[in-house]
Design an enzyme around this catalytic site. Structure first.
Site, short mmCIF file in Angstrom:
data_model
loop_
_atom_site.label_atom_id
_atom_site.label_comp_id
_atom_site.label_asym_id
_atom_site.label_seq_id
_atom_site.Cartn_x
_atom_site.Cartn_y
_atom_site.Cartn_z
N SER A 124 0.83 -1.21 0.00
CA SER A 124 0.00 0.00 0.00
C SER A 124 0.87 1.26 0.00
O SER A 124 1.69 1.43 -0.89
CB SER A 124 -0.97 -0.04 1.19
OG SER A 124 -1.85 -1.13 1.06
N LYS A 176 -23.47 16.03 6.16
CA LYS A 176 -22.54 16.60 7.12
C LYS A 176 -22.19 15.55 8.18
O LYS A 176 -23.06 14.91 8.77
CB LYS A 176 -23.16 17.83 7.78
CG LYS A 176 -22.30 18.46 8.87
CD LYS A 176 -20.98 18.97 8.32
CE LYS A 176 -20.14 19.62 9.41
NZ LYS A 176 -18.82 20.02 8.91
#
Length: 322
Positions: A124, A176
């Protein structure tokens, strides 16, 4: 006269004791100053060691490491450093952390030859950093790859239902602070996160395509999150050669670096690898689980620092020990 003789003997003994303690105090002060200088300017001491090959270890979970970035910059500016070996052993970490170190390595490689030497693991973000070097050497049994991005978040709704907790909130818009661990994830929330992941994945694939002798189609074929042994990675052109530090030095020699130069590790100021999980936090977490003070090392070894990672991640970990 006998009293005066005793007093003289006592005075001499006192002087000897004072002389001893003064000398001891001066020695302690000198050691403290020396240790402080070593702690504050370990990189400068390495730079003053004459021409050499600089070795930088990049280990553990990757985050935005200001100390490491500063060290890479000092190595770049040091006239004593003729070549650089990045010793990588990392499962990855945050995508932003990998990006920052990738950029730091590319700045360094613009001035000095840089080779990455993979130990057990470069996956990764760890592989992202390795790809920033000019040449990648891996062991035959190293683990390489896991090109991809993920976001992980817990879901506590089942636990909240069991213990009778309900969360009330008022917010400006539906997305949100979402996704939230305190309510089920909706499809619009998943679509938002998926869009972020795919954008970062496209960027990651572009980096590998830019740095490796592969077409975009070839990168996509290996960028499905798979990991490979060093031998497989060589076949797929994710690494350039097999071996260890001697092979890395051999490659530097092809770039005009004297293979007889000493390899000197440029160490962090703290004297150890940088982790998001601080020593104090790891120790407290260890005590929480009933571990002794050295339990902080155990927590790090089993990947406990990843609990504290946030944001987009580029990290690999095995489900079972390999």
């Amino acid at each position: 006269m006998a009293i005066r003789a005793d007093e003289m003997i006592d005075r001499r003994r006192l002087r000897r004791k004072l002389t001893f303690w003064r000398a001891a105090a001066l020695l302690v002060a000198a050691l403290a100053i020396g240790a402080g200088a070593l702690w504050l300017s370990g990189e400068n001491l390495a730079g003053a060691a004459g021409d050499h090959i600089a070795k930088v270890k990049i280990e553990g979970t990757i985050t935005e490491d200001e100390d490491l970035l500063e060290r890479l910059e000092k190595i770049r500016k040091s006239p004593a450093v003729k070549g650089v070996i990045l010793s990588i052993d990392s499962p990855g970490g945050t995508t932003a952390g990998g990006e920052a170190i990738f950029d730091g390595v590319r700045r360094l490689a613009a001035d000095k030859p840089v080779v990455a030497q993979v130990g057990t693991l470069a996956a990764s973000a760890g592989y992202m950093i390795a790809s920033a070097s000019d040449h990648i050497v891996a062991r035959k049994s190293s683990i390489v790859g896991s090109i991809g991005v993920l976001v992980q978040f817990p879901n506590f709704t089942g636990l909240m239902d069991k213990i009778g907790i309900q969360l009330d909130e008022i917010k400006s818009s539906p997305l949100k602070a979402e996704p939230s661990p305190f309510n089920p994830t909706t499809e619009p929330e998943r679509a938002m996160i998926r869009s972020m992941i795919l954008d970062s994945y496209d960027w990651f694939v572009g980096l590998v395509q830019q740095r490796r002798p592969l077409t975009r189609e070839q990168v996509l074929a290996v960028a499905d999150g798979s990991v490979f042994t060093g031998r497989q990675a060589l076949e797929k052109k994710l690494v350039d050669s097999l071996g260890g530090e001697q092979e890395a030095i051999g490659w530097l020699a092809t770039r005009g670096v004297d293979a007889e130069l000493r390899v000197i590790e440029w160490k962090p100021k703290s004297g150890g690898a940088s982790f998001l999980l601080s020593e104090a936090a790891a120790r407290q977490l260890g005590r929480l689980f009933g571990l002794p003070d050295y339990g902080s090392d155990l927590i790090r070894q089993i990947g406990g620092e990843r609990i504290f990672l946030d944001g987009l991640l580029s990290v690999w970990h095995a489900e079972k020990p390999l």
